[in-house]
Motif scaffolding. Structure first.
Motif, PDB file in Angstrom:
ATOM      1  N   LYS A 172       6.151  -3.533  50.654  1.00  0.00           N
ATOM      2  CA  LYS A 172       4.850  -3.871  51.238  1.00  0.00           C
ATOM      3  C   LYS A 172       4.120  -2.617  51.718  1.00  0.00           C
ATOM      4  O   LYS A 172       2.895  -2.485  51.536  1.00  0.00           O
ATOM      5  CB  LYS A 172       5.034  -4.835  52.412  1.00  0.00           C
ATOM      6  CG  LYS A 172       5.243  -6.276  52.002  1.00  0.00           C
ATOM      7  CD  LYS A 172       5.114  -7.213  53.193  1.00  0.00           C
ATOM      8  CE  LYS A 172       5.208  -8.672  52.721  1.00  0.00           C
ATOM      9  NZ  LYS A 172       4.981  -9.621  53.830  1.00  0.00           N
ATOM     10  N   ASN A 174       2.785  -0.841  48.657  1.00  0.00           N
ATOM     11  CA  ASN A 174       1.601  -1.506  48.095  1.00  0.00           C
ATOM     12  C   ASN A 174       0.386  -1.346  48.998  1.00  0.00           C
ATOM     13  O   ASN A 174      -0.748  -1.263  48.508  1.00  0.00           O
ATOM     14  CB  ASN A 174       1.901  -2.993  47.885  1.00  0.00           C
ATOM     15  CG  ASN A 174       2.876  -3.224  46.742  1.00  0.00           C
ATOM     16  OD1 ASN A 174       2.990  -2.391  45.833  1.00  0.00           O
ATOM     17  ND2 ASN A 174       3.592  -4.339  46.787  1.00  0.00           N
ATOM     18  N   SER A 175       0.628  -1.341  50.320  1.00  0.00           N
ATOM     19  CA  SER A 175      -0.484  -1.144  51.252  1.00  0.00           C
ATOM     20  C   SER A 175      -1.161   0.198  51.012  1.00  0.00           C
ATOM     21  O   SER A 175      -2.392   0.309  51.066  1.00  0.00           O
ATOM     22  CB  SER A 175       0.032  -1.230  52.689  1.00  0.00           C
ATOM     23  OG  SER A 175      -0.973  -0.867  53.604  1.00  0.00           O
ATOM     24  N   GLN A 176      -0.342   1.219  50.757  1.00  0.00           N
ATOM     25  CA  GLN A 176      -0.899   2.546  50.488  1.00  0.00           C
ATOM     26  C   GLN A 176      -1.556   2.597  49.106  1.00  0.00           C
ATOM     27  O   GLN A 176      -2.638   3.156  48.933  1.00  0.00           O
ATOM     28  CB  GLN A 176       0.207   3.599  50.579  1.00  0.00           C
ATOM     29  CG  GLN A 176       0.844   3.701  51.952  1.00  0.00           C
ATOM     30  CD  GLN A 176       2.133   4.507  51.942  1.00  0.00           C
ATOM     31  OE1 GLN A 176       2.452   5.164  50.947  1.00  0.00           O
ATOM     32  NE2 GLN A 176       2.885   4.443  53.029  1.00  0.00           N
ATOM     33  N   TYR A 183      -2.797   0.151  47.207  1.00  0.00           N
ATOM     34  CA  TYR A 183      -3.990  -0.672  47.013  1.00  0.00           C
ATOM     35  C   TYR A 183      -4.938  -0.650  48.206  1.00  0.00           C
ATOM     36  O   TYR A 183      -5.871  -1.448  48.274  1.00  0.00           O
ATOM     37  CB  TYR A 183      -3.568  -2.117  46.707  1.00  0.00           C
ATOM     38  CG  TYR A 183      -2.719  -2.226  45.465  1.00  0.00           C
ATOM     39  CD1 TYR A 183      -3.251  -1.963  44.206  1.00  0.00           C
ATOM     40  CD2 TYR A 183      -1.370  -2.568  45.564  1.00  0.00           C
ATOM     41  CE1 TYR A 183      -2.463  -2.054  43.071  1.00  0.00           C
ATOM     42  CE2 TYR A 183      -0.571  -2.659  44.428  1.00  0.00           C
ATOM     43  CZ  TYR A 183      -1.125  -2.398  43.183  1.00  0.00           C
ATOM     44  OH  TYR A 183      -0.336  -2.475  42.049  1.00  0.00           O
ATOM     45  N   ASP A 184      -4.666   0.291  49.136  1.00  0.00           N
ATOM     46  CA  ASP A 184      -5.571   0.493  50.270  1.00  0.00           C
ATOM     47  C   ASP A 184      -5.777  -0.806  51.061  1.00  0.00           C
ATOM     48  O   ASP A 184      -6.903  -1.207  51.365  1.00  0.00           O
ATOM     49  CB  ASP A 184      -6.918   1.020  49.762  1.00  0.00           C
ATOM     50  CG  ASP A 184      -7.668   1.760  50.852  1.00  0.00           C
ATOM     51  OD1 ASP A 184      -7.048   2.034  51.908  1.00  0.00           O
ATOM     52  OD2 ASP A 184      -8.860   2.023  50.664  1.00  0.00           O
ATOM     53  N   GLN A 185      -4.640  -1.470  51.388  1.00  0.00           N
ATOM     54  CA  GLN A 185      -4.701  -2.770  52.073  1.00  0.00           C
ATOM     55  C   GLN A 185      -4.456  -2.597  53.570  1.00  0.00           C
ATOM     56  O   GLN A 185      -3.460  -1.979  53.966  1.00  0.00           O
ATOM     57  CB  GLN A 185      -3.639  -3.719  51.501  1.00  0.00           C
ATOM     58  CG  GLN A 185      -3.854  -4.084  50.041  1.00  0.00           C
ATOM     59  CD  GLN A 185      -2.668  -4.849  49.472  1.00  0.00           C
ATOM     60  OE1 GLN A 185      -1.568  -4.763  49.996  1.00  0.00           O
ATOM     61  NE2 GLN A 185      -2.907  -5.575  48.386  1.00  0.00           N
ATOM     62  N   PRO A 186      -5.314  -3.128  54.438  1.00  0.00           N
ATOM     63  CA  PRO A 186      -5.062  -3.082  55.890  1.00  0.00           C
ATOM     64  C   PRO A 186      -3.876  -3.988  56.242  1.00  0.00           C
ATOM     65  O   PRO A 186      -3.571  -4.947  55.530  1.00  0.00           O
ATOM     66  CB  PRO A 186      -6.357  -3.614  56.500  1.00  0.00           C
ATOM     67  CG  PRO A 186      -6.978  -4.440  55.424  1.00  0.00           C
ATOM     68  CD  PRO A 186      -6.583  -3.803  54.122  1.00  0.00           C
ATOM     69  N   MET A 187      -3.221  -3.696  57.353  1.00  0.00           N
ATOM     70  CA  MET A 187      -2.051  -4.478  57.785  1.00  0.00           C
ATOM     71  C   MET A 187      -2.293  -4.960  59.213  1.00  0.00           C
ATOM     72  O   MET A 187      -2.281  -4.166  60.161  1.00  0.00           O
ATOM     73  CB  MET A 187      -0.764  -3.645  57.712  1.00  0.00           C
ATOM     74  CG  MET A 187      -0.488  -3.097  56.322  1.00  0.00           C
ATOM     75  SD  MET A 187       1.154  -2.346  56.165  1.00  0.00           S
ATOM     76  CE  MET A 187       2.168  -3.795  56.083  1.00  0.00           C
ATOM     77  N   ARG A 234      -7.206   8.222  48.719  1.00  0.00           N
ATOM     78  CA  ARG A 234      -6.333   7.124  49.156  1.00  0.00           C
ATOM     79  C   ARG A 234      -5.376   7.594  50.256  1.00  0.00           C
ATOM     80  O   ARG A 234      -5.109   6.872  51.215  1.00  0.00           O
ATOM     81  CB  ARG A 234      -5.545   6.579  47.962  1.00  0.00           C
ATOM     82  CG  ARG A 234      -4.747   5.331  48.319  1.00  0.00           C
ATOM     83  CD  ARG A 234      -4.197   4.628  47.090  1.00  0.00           C
ATOM     84  NE  ARG A 234      -3.294   5.468  46.320  1.00  0.00           N
ATOM     85  CZ  ARG A 234      -3.523   5.886  45.072  1.00  0.00           C
ATOM     86  NH1 ARG A 234      -4.631   5.541  44.438  1.00  0.00           N
ATOM     87  NH2 ARG A 234      -2.656   6.657  44.434  1.00  0.00           N
ATOM     88  N   THR A 251      -5.256   6.026  53.976  1.00  0.00           N
ATOM     89  CA  THR A 251      -3.990   5.450  54.472  1.00  0.00           C
ATOM     90  C   THR A 251      -3.602   6.065  55.806  1.00  0.00           C
ATOM     91  O   THR A 251      -3.243   5.360  56.759  1.00  0.00           O
ATOM     92  CB  THR A 251      -2.863   5.688  53.447  1.00  0.00           C
ATOM     93  OG1 THR A 251      -3.181   4.994  52.246  1.00  0.00           O
ATOM     94  CG2 THR A 251      -1.529   5.186  53.983  1.00  0.00           C
ATOM     95  N   ARG A 303      -6.017   4.998  58.547  1.00  0.00           N
ATOM     96  CA  ARG A 303      -5.789   3.586  58.883  1.00  0.00           C
ATOM     97  C   ARG A 303      -4.508   3.412  59.704  1.00  0.00           C
ATOM     98  O   ARG A 303      -4.444   2.587  60.616  1.00  0.00           O
ATOM     99  CB  ARG A 303      -5.715   2.758  57.598  1.00  0.00           C
ATOM    100  CG  ARG A 303      -5.783   1.244  57.866  1.00  0.00           C
ATOM    101  CD  ARG A 303      -5.780   0.428  56.594  1.00  0.00           C
ATOM    102  NE  ARG A 303      -4.501   0.516  55.895  1.00  0.00           N
ATOM    103  CZ  ARG A 303      -4.319   1.130  54.738  1.00  0.00           C
ATOM    104  NH1 ARG A 303      -5.345   1.693  54.119  1.00  0.00           N
ATOM    105  NH2 ARG A 303      -3.124   1.178  54.165  1.00  0.00           N
TER     106      ARG A 303
END
Length: 657
Positions: free
Chosen positions: A507, A510-512, A514-518, A618, A622, A625
């Motif tokens: 996870k 993938n967060s890094q 796809y640039d996904q906030p957590m 990216r 990351t 963020r």
């Protein structure tokens, strides 16, 4: 004084009594708009609110009552705090009278009545002892009798859970001196069920005689009498006391606990035998008395006089007359056939009444309850009746029985591991399996999961054949089988933890990527574990340690969250000692992280057409963020400044043309 007040869902009606620990009120519990339940509301005395020992004992009583659901034990309704500070326990309200008050009013009780109460009390004690709970304060004032004669065991305020550390100090004593066992008087911390059985003998003695077996002026003198003085013979004090009952009481009052009955269930069986023996004697005596007192009568129904008796003797001396022909309906063989038919019908009726319920009905009883012990018992009933037939329901029932058995055993082992005094095998436990289990639990706490898995394998290897059993009702076989069952479950937990940890790293990756906030949820074990991993990467050892400790605390007592507990323990493995100034270390590491990020931003600006620009951007997003998400709740000004800097760095990334 709370009478007349509305406290949360409780409407206090009147005071029932008070003691050193607090006051008990009768109250109405507004469980819902439609349902109002009368309760006994126990509230801690205001003077004890700062007393940690008293608060711990009050909390212990609530936790113990939560485990006990038995018709002869007072039931817990709810517990919590009034105004977030004053603890309370809401218990089943018992419409009746304590046995000490009944005794003071009547002087003493008949032995038949004591046997009836004793059977109920023994059942309650056996149930508590099976849960690993010793009452430690058995006395008439803690025994309530309802209007219909039902006994309820109350006041578990000083009860001891044998699977957890005692709240008392070394060599201390708790309980009412007149009812304490010799081992309690000596300050023995490793009390067993035999201590309650001694107190049960004292209670029987007092109920039957109206006095206690030992009388003393001081507590110390009473202690010495319990330890050294022989109990008086109760048979000399109570008329018509069955010898078997006297023997039972003397056995309960043995100084050596090994000479007392094996458990409360045995006491209940003996009381039943005493009751049945007395009934049989009464029935036999009544038959003899009726035969001896039968009055001869003549054909008219009047008492026979001398003339009638002489005539009867003369008739007996004459020759027998020829028997008259007996009509068919009155012949004996016809009666025998009729009786046989009646017995056949009764037998068929008994079979219909006693035959096991259908599999569906018995399985429905399992699904109706959520209490592990009750589910195990219901599953056991199903398997005893229909387990041999096999099938889906039998497999599910066996799994439920095994799961409940494993959960109960896990709780016992974990609690014994936490107490140095209790870290030894219980009676009947396999010493080698116990030692391997203790070492495995230690390894789990230390985060050494491979070692823990190896040790659980050794536990299972002690009884490999029994571990394969899906179900057993044989207690001796069950004692062996559950070692393997527990080991299987703990190994599965370890492997589940390893799988979940791999998913966490995936996870984060993938967060890094796809640039996904957590988003962070402090009530979620997964969210806590992810945050701890992210904080370790900064690195922020102090905040990572706090987050990991929160994860362990949240999950260590929850069987469903066992994998997350193990992950928390593994994250604690090898962590450094906390720095003397954690805020300074935190700020320095965040700024070092941001310094590297700013260098990446400058690299992007110097070569906007670079093929690696998307990758560098990216990385910047990351890192920024991470800072804003991990520290947005921090109140330290230097940390707030670092969060603001991260936001500015993110905004400084050159826009694509």
């Amino acid at each position: 004084m709370l009478v007349g007040q509305q406290i949360g869902p409780f409407e206090v009606e009147k005071e029932l009594g008070s003691g050193a620990m607090g006051t008990v009120y009768k109250a109405k519990f507004h469980r819902s708009e439609e349902k109002i339940v009368p309760v006994a509301l126990k509230v801690v005395a205001l003077g004890l609110l700062g007393n940690e020992g008293a608060m711990a004992r009050f909390e212990r009583e609530a936790n113990i009552l939560k485990q006990l659901k038995h018709p002869h034990i007072v039931r817990l309704i709810a517990h919590g705090k009034i105004n977030k500070s004053n603890p309370y326990i809401a218990m089943e309200f018992i419409d009746g009278e304590a046995l000490d008050r009944i005794l003071s009013r009547r002087g003493k009780l008949g032995w038949e009545e004591v046997v009836a109460y004793g059977k109920q009390l023994s059942e309650a004690l056996q149930y508590a002892h099976d849960k690993g709970i010793i009452h430690r304060d058995l006395k008439p004032s803690n025994l309530m009798i309802t209007r219909d004669g039902t006994l309820k065991l109350t006041d578990f305020g000083i009860a001891k859970d044998t699977d957890v550390t005692a709240l008392t100090g070394a060599n201390s004593t708790i309980g009412t001196a007149a009812y304490m066992s010799p081992e309690q008087c000596r300050g023995d911390r490793n009390l067993s069920n035999k201590s309650d059985l001694y107190s049960l003998g004292i209670v029987f003695f007092e109920l039957l005689t109206g006095r206690k077996p030992f009388v003393a002026e001081t507590t110390v003198e009473m202690f010495l009498k319990h330890v050294n003085e022989k109990s008086p013979r109760i048979g000399k004090l109570v008329n018509e006391l069955p010898p078997k009952f006297e023997s039972l009481i003397l056995q309960l009052l043995e100084k050596d606990k090994e000479s007392r009955p094996v458990d409360a269930a045995w006491v209940a069986r003996m009381l039943t035998e005493i009751e049945e023996d007395a009934f049989a004697r009464k029935s036999a005596g009544l038959s003899v008395a009726q035969a001896r007192t039968a009055v001869p009568v003549n054909q008219s129904g009047d008492r026979m006089d001398a003339t009638d008796k002489a005539a009867a003797r003369a008739l007996r001396g004459k020759r027998k007359k020829k028997k008259k022909a007996v009509p068919l309906p009155e012949q004996k063989w016809v009666h025998a056939v009729g009786l046989g038919l009646v017995l056949l019908v009764l037998g068929l009726g008994a079979y219909a009444a006693l035959r096991p319920a259908s599999p569906e009905k018995l399985f429905a009883a399992i699904e109706k309850t959520s209490e592990p012990a009750e589910r195990a018992e219901a599953a056991s009933r199903f398997l005893d009746a229909h387990g041999a037939q096999g099938g889906e329901l039998a497999d599910r029932a066996a799994a439920i029985f095994r799961s409940a058995t494993v959960r109960d055993r896990e709780r016992q082992l974990t609690n014994r591991n936490e107490s140095r005094a209790l870290r030894k095998p219980a009676d009947g436990d396999d010493p080698e399996a116990f030692e391997h289990a203790m070492l495995a639990i230690d390894a789990e706490k230390d985060g050494d999961l491979p070692r823990a898995e190896g040790l659980w394998g050794k536990v299972k290897a002690r009884f490999p054949e029994e571990a394969k059993l899906p179900y057993t009702a044989d207690k001796q076989v069950l004692a062996k089988a559950r070692w393997g069952w527990v080991a299987d479950k703990r190994v599965a937990d370890i492997r589940a933890a390893e799988g979940e940890l791999r998913k966490l790293h995936e996870k984060l990756k993938n967060s890094q990527l796809y640039d996904q906030p957590m988003k962070f949820d402090p009530a979620s074990p997964e969210s806590l574990a992810l945050r701890a991993l992210r904080l370790q990467r900064i690195p922020d050892p102090e905040k990572a340690a706090r987050t990991t400790d929160a994860l362990v605390t949240m999950t260590e007592k929850e069987a469903e969250s066992r994998a997350w507990y193990l992950i928390g323990c593994q994250l604690r493995l090898g962590r450094p000692a906390p720095p003397p100034d954690p805020v300074k270390v935190r700020v320095d590491n965040i700024n070092a992280w941001l310094d590297a990020t700013e260098r990446t931003v400058r690299q992007i600006a110097s070569d906007p057409d670079s093929a690696d620009r998307a990758v560098h951007e990216r990385v910047v997003r990351t890192r920024c963020r991470e800072i804003t998400e991990l520290y947005d709740d921090d109140s330290q000004q230097p940390v707030k400044d670092a969060v603001r800097r991260a936001t500015q760095v993110l905004e400084s990334i050159p826009k694509r043309s």
